[in-house]
Design a protein around this motif. Structure first.
Motif, PDB file in Angstrom:
ATOM      1  N   UNK A   1      -4.996  13.892 -12.243  1.00 19.46           N
ATOM      2  CA  UNK A   1      -3.956  13.743 -11.250  1.00 19.46           C
ATOM      3  C   UNK A   1      -3.108  12.531 -11.216  1.00 19.46           C
ATOM      4  N   UNK A   2      -3.044  11.745 -12.189  1.00 20.29           N
ATOM      5  CA  UNK A   2      -2.447  10.405 -12.346  1.00 20.29           C
ATOM      6  C   UNK A   2      -0.851  10.581 -12.466  1.00 20.29           C
ATOM      7  N   UNK A   3      -0.441  11.722 -13.213  1.00 13.33           N
ATOM      8  CA  UNK A   3       0.832  11.981 -13.207  1.00 13.33           C
ATOM      9  C   UNK A   3       1.559  12.109 -11.941  1.00 13.33           C
ATOM     10  N   UNK A   4       0.898  12.967 -10.972  1.00 10.49           N
ATOM     11  CA  UNK A   4       1.431  13.191  -9.776  1.00 10.49           C
ATOM     12  C   UNK A   4       1.303  12.119  -8.810  1.00 10.49           C
ATOM     13  N   UNK A   5       0.237  11.201  -9.011  1.00 13.58           N
ATOM     14  CA  UNK A   5       0.242  10.087  -8.191  1.00 13.58           C
ATOM     15  C   UNK A   5       1.222   9.097  -8.420  1.00 13.58           C
ATOM     16  N   UNK A   6       1.376   8.906  -9.979  1.00 12.65           N
ATOM     17  CA  UNK A   6       2.495   8.183 -10.190  1.00 12.65           C
ATOM     18  C   UNK A   6       3.885   8.471  -9.440  1.00 12.65           C
ATOM     19  N   UNK A   7       4.273   9.871  -9.355  1.00 12.44           N
ATOM     20  CA  UNK A   7       5.367  10.225  -8.726  1.00 12.44           C
ATOM     21  C   UNK A   7       5.159   9.868  -7.300  1.00 12.44           C
ATOM     22  N   UNK A   8       4.263  10.008  -6.671  1.00 15.40           N
ATOM     23  CA  UNK A   8       3.963   9.785  -5.314  1.00 15.40           C
ATOM     24  C   UNK A   8       4.172   8.251  -4.698  1.00 15.40           C
ATOM     25  N   UNK A   9       3.819   7.362  -5.958  1.00 13.88           N
ATOM     26  CA  UNK A   9       3.996   5.906  -5.263  1.00 13.88           C
ATOM     27  C   UNK A   9       5.265   5.700  -5.710  1.00 13.88           C
ATOM     28  N   UNK A  10       6.198   6.186  -6.478  1.00 15.74           N
ATOM     29  CA  UNK A  10       7.622   6.223  -6.675  1.00 15.74           C
ATOM     30  C   UNK A  10       8.256   6.444  -5.377  1.00 15.74           C
ATOM     31  N   UNK A  11       7.823   7.508  -4.753  1.00 22.10           N
ATOM     32  CA  UNK A  11       8.397   8.214  -3.833  1.00 22.10           C
ATOM     33  C   UNK A  11       7.849   7.795  -2.179  1.00 22.10           C
ATOM     34  N   UNK A  12       6.873   6.801  -2.583  1.00 17.23           N
ATOM     35  CA  UNK A  12       6.180   6.515  -1.164  1.00 17.23           C
ATOM     36  C   UNK A  12       7.007   5.323  -0.431  1.00 17.23           C
ATOM     37  N   UNK A  13       7.174   5.701   0.828  1.00 21.24           N
ATOM     38  CA  UNK A  13       7.623   4.901   1.871  1.00 21.24           C
ATOM     39  C   UNK A  13       7.182   3.391   1.571  1.00 21.24           C
ATOM     40  N   UNK A  14       7.806   2.382   1.631  1.00 18.62           N
ATOM     41  CA  UNK A  14       7.255   1.142   1.455  1.00 18.62           C
ATOM     42  C   UNK A  14       8.147   0.120   2.487  1.00 18.62           C
ATOM     43  N   UNK A  15       7.448  -0.951   3.017  1.00 18.35           N
ATOM     44  CA  UNK A  15       7.855  -1.807   3.953  1.00 18.35           C
ATOM     45  C   UNK A  15       7.790  -3.151   3.634  1.00 18.35           C
ATOM     46  N   UNK A  16       8.797  -3.915   3.508  1.00 20.00           N
ATOM     47  CA  UNK A  16       8.717  -5.296   3.150  1.00 20.00           C
ATOM     48  C   UNK A  16       7.711  -6.078   4.031  1.00 20.00           C
ATOM     49  N   UNK A  17       7.073  -7.098   3.443  1.00 21.96           N
ATOM     50  CA  UNK A  17       6.085  -7.917   4.120  1.00 21.96           C
ATOM     51  C   UNK A  17       6.744  -9.061   4.641  1.00 21.96           C
TER      52      UNK A  17
END
Length: 77
Positions: free
Chosen positions: A47-63
Motif C-alpha cells: 500500500x506504499x504507493x497509495x501512502x506516498x500519494x496521501x502524504x503528498x496530498x496531506x494537509x500540512x501546517x507550518x510549525x
C-alpha cells in the motif's frame, strides 16, 4: 529548515484496523513518508504507493517552534 505537521490518511487493512489518520512532524514529504514506513515496520508495503500519494496530498501546517521529526499521534479505525 522549517518543519510541518502533516495529517496523513493511512490505509492498512487488517483484522484489527482498516486505517486512520497519522499526525507526523517532518521537514518534507520524503521524510514524512520515511517516518511512516519506519513506524509501520514495512508491514503494508503493497500500500506504499497509495501512502506516498496521501502524504503528498496531506494537509500540512507550518510549525512556529523547532520540533523533533516524529510520528506524533495515530488514530486508527
Amino acid at each position: 529548515m522549517a518543519k510541518f505537521l502533516y495529517i496523513v490518511d493511512y490505509y492498512a487493512p487488517s483484522s484489527h484496523s482498516d486505517g486512520g489518520l497519522l499526525n507526523i512532524i517532518a521537514e518534507s514529504d520524503d521524510e514524512c513518508f520515511d517516518l511512516i514506513v519506519d513506524w509501520d515496520n514495512e508491514e503494508w508495503v503493497e500500500h506504499y504507493g497509495k501512502l506516498r500519494e496521501n502524504v503528498i496530498k496531506a494537509p500540512r501546517f507550518a510549525l512556529a517552534n523547532e520540533e523533533q521529526s516524529q510520528v506524533v499521534e495515530t488514530f486508527t479505525v
